[in-house]
Design a protein around this motif. Structure first.
Motif, PDB file in Angstrom:
ATOM      1  N   GLY A 138      -7.341  14.732   7.321  1.00  0.00           N
ATOM      2  CA  GLY A 138      -6.142  14.406   6.555  1.00  0.00           C
ATOM      3  C   GLY A 138      -4.873  14.357   7.397  1.00  0.00           C
ATOM      4  N   SER A 139      -4.969  14.689   8.680  1.00  0.00           N
ATOM      5  CA  SER A 139      -3.794  14.658   9.560  1.00  0.00           C
ATOM      6  C   SER A 139      -3.441  13.217   9.928  1.00  0.00           C
ATOM      7  N   HIS A 140      -2.204  13.011  10.384  1.00  0.00           N
ATOM      8  CA  HIS A 140      -1.786  11.663  10.768  1.00  0.00           C
ATOM      9  C   HIS A 140      -0.683  11.733  11.816  1.00  0.00           C
ATOM     10  N   ILE A 179       2.746   1.541  13.290  1.00  0.00           N
ATOM     11  CA  ILE A 179       1.349   1.791  12.948  1.00  0.00           C
ATOM     12  C   ILE A 179       1.117   3.294  12.881  1.00  0.00           C
ATOM     13  N   THR A 180       0.562   3.749  11.763  1.00  0.00           N
ATOM     14  CA  THR A 180       0.257   5.160  11.563  1.00  0.00           C
ATOM     15  C   THR A 180      -1.252   5.353  11.563  1.00  0.00           C
ATOM     16  N   VAL A 181      -1.724   6.326  12.317  1.00  0.00           N
ATOM     17  CA  VAL A 181      -3.145   6.654  12.378  1.00  0.00           C
ATOM     18  C   VAL A 181      -3.410   7.841  11.461  1.00  0.00           C
ATOM     19  N   VAL A 182      -4.367   7.683  10.533  1.00  0.00           N
ATOM     20  CA  VAL A 182      -4.718   8.755   9.603  1.00  0.00           C
ATOM     21  C   VAL A 182      -6.162   9.178   9.852  1.00  0.00           C
ATOM     22  N   ILE A 191       0.862  -1.180   0.000  1.00  0.00           N
ATOM     23  CA  ILE A 191       0.000   0.000   0.000  1.00  0.00           C
ATOM     24  C   ILE A 191       0.898   1.229   0.000  1.00  0.00           C
ATOM     25  N   ARG A 192       0.735   2.086  -0.991  1.00  0.00           N
ATOM     26  CA  ARG A 192       1.586   3.262  -1.079  1.00  0.00           C
ATOM     27  C   ARG A 192       1.039   4.413  -0.225  1.00  0.00           C
ATOM     28  N   ASN A 193      -0.257   4.709  -0.352  1.00  0.00           N
ATOM     29  CA  ASN A 193      -0.832   5.809   0.426  1.00  0.00           C
ATOM     30  C   ASN A 193      -2.356   5.782   0.315  1.00  0.00           C
ATOM     31  N   SER A 196      -6.943  13.597  -4.318  1.00  0.00           N
ATOM     32  CA  SER A 196      -5.884  14.137  -3.463  1.00  0.00           C
ATOM     33  C   SER A 196      -5.351  13.025  -2.572  1.00  0.00           C
ATOM     34  N   GLU A 197      -4.165  13.229  -2.048  1.00  0.00           N
ATOM     35  CA  GLU A 197      -3.531  12.248  -1.174  1.00  0.00           C
ATOM     36  C   GLU A 197      -3.544  12.753   0.262  1.00  0.00           C
ATOM     37  N   ILE A 198      -3.797  11.833   1.194  1.00  0.00           N
ATOM     38  CA  ILE A 198      -3.718  12.184   2.612  1.00  0.00           C
ATOM     39  C   ILE A 198      -2.869  11.138   3.323  1.00  0.00           C
ATOM     40  N   GLY A 199      -2.356  11.533   4.482  1.00  0.00           N
ATOM     41  CA  GLY A 199      -1.513  10.623   5.234  1.00  0.00           C
ATOM     42  C   GLY A 199      -0.127  10.511   4.630  1.00  0.00           C
ATOM     43  N   PRO A 200       0.701   9.661   5.206  1.00  0.00           N
ATOM     44  CA  PRO A 200       2.079   9.522   4.722  1.00  0.00           C
ATOM     45  C   PRO A 200       2.164   8.661   3.470  1.00  0.00           C
ATOM     46  N   VAL A 201       3.247   8.823   2.721  1.00  0.00           N
ATOM     47  CA  VAL A 201       3.543   7.976   1.569  1.00  0.00           C
ATOM     48  C   VAL A 201       4.628   6.996   1.995  1.00  0.00           C
TER      49      VAL A 201
END
Length: 243
Positions: A180-182, A172-175, A131-133, A145-150
């Motif tokens: 759109g924040s993470h 683990i990253t929370v988006v 999964i890229r983003n 549009s893209e949100i969260g980290p890549v």
């Protein structure tokens, strides 16, 4: 005369209360459409959601892979279809959104209130798919549009409310899907947990279906990550607490 007035007022208030309860039930029924969590795990995905007071309306959400990716080459294309119709007239569908988008995706959630479709993009990194983003498709504006980290994530899961997404790699990253924040949690995960047979087999990729890695939600702030071995036996359970 006074008693008659009081009686009429009581009846009026009771009627007002019953009307409010009825409207609230209708709102609750519509709320099921406002935020829908989707579970797209395959090459193609399609689901129908019924809504309305008598569930007479149908929302159809579909994603089709019309061109598969080529190893170390083109990323292919996906077709997205969102249509609405009534239960008694299934052939009279109204297109809400139709778009062909470059790349490979898996649908995560649909928000009818802001007319947005959420998906995570599948990326080929050498011999491994990951999964890229997260991509947000704005249906009204027909923009992406893209949100969260890549990055290169091996699993993703959305909470039952359709508001938060967990991206899993070695951490683990929370988006937040709305803002759109993470942010990243301190929770550590084995790098190839979603691909337990990678040591014995060349190529392939992460299994994004949840067969070897799965997240179950207790509520919007508590979840459990279960990691299985190649035989499908749970080896590790990691408790996740969102801040």
């Amino acid at each position: 005369m006074k008693m008659l007035f009081i009686t009429r007022m009581v009846l009026f208030l009771v009627l007002l209360f019953l009307t409010a309860v009825h409207c609230n039930r209708e709102d609750q029924a519509d709320d099921q459409l406002k935020k829908v969590v989707l579970c797209d795990k395959d090459v193609h995905f399609q689901t129908n959601i019924s809504y309305g007071k008598q569930r007479q309306y149908i929302l159809s959400i579909e994603r089709k892979t019309i061109e598969m990716p080529i190893y170390d080459g083109l990323s292919g294309y996906n077709l997205f279809l969102i249509r609405k119709y009534t239960k008694d007239l299934p052939h009279q569908k109204r297109d809400e959104y139709t778009e062909i988008i470059k790349g490979q995706y898996r649908l995560m959630a649909y928000n009818d209130r802001n007319k947005r479709l959420y998906a995570f993009r599948i990326f080929q990194d050498g011999a491994v798919f990951s999964i890229r983003n997260i991509n947000v498709i704005d249906i009204k504006r027909k923009s992406i549009s893209e949100i969260g980290p890549v990055g290169s994530f091996q699993y993703a899961s959305v909470d039952p409310a359709g508001e938060k997404c967990l991206l899993v790699n070695d951490r683990i990253t929370v988006v937040d899907l709305i803002s759109g924040s993470h942010y990243a949690l301190n929770t550590r995960v084995e790098e190839n947990a979603a691909n337990p047979w990678i040591k014995n087999r060349v190529g392939g990729g992460y299994n994004l279906s949840g067969e070897y890695m799965n997240i179950s939600w207790e509520n919007k702030k508590n979840a459990l990550l279960t990691v299985k071995n190649a035989e499908g036996v749970p080896e590790k359970k990691i408790k996740i607490i969102l801040e």
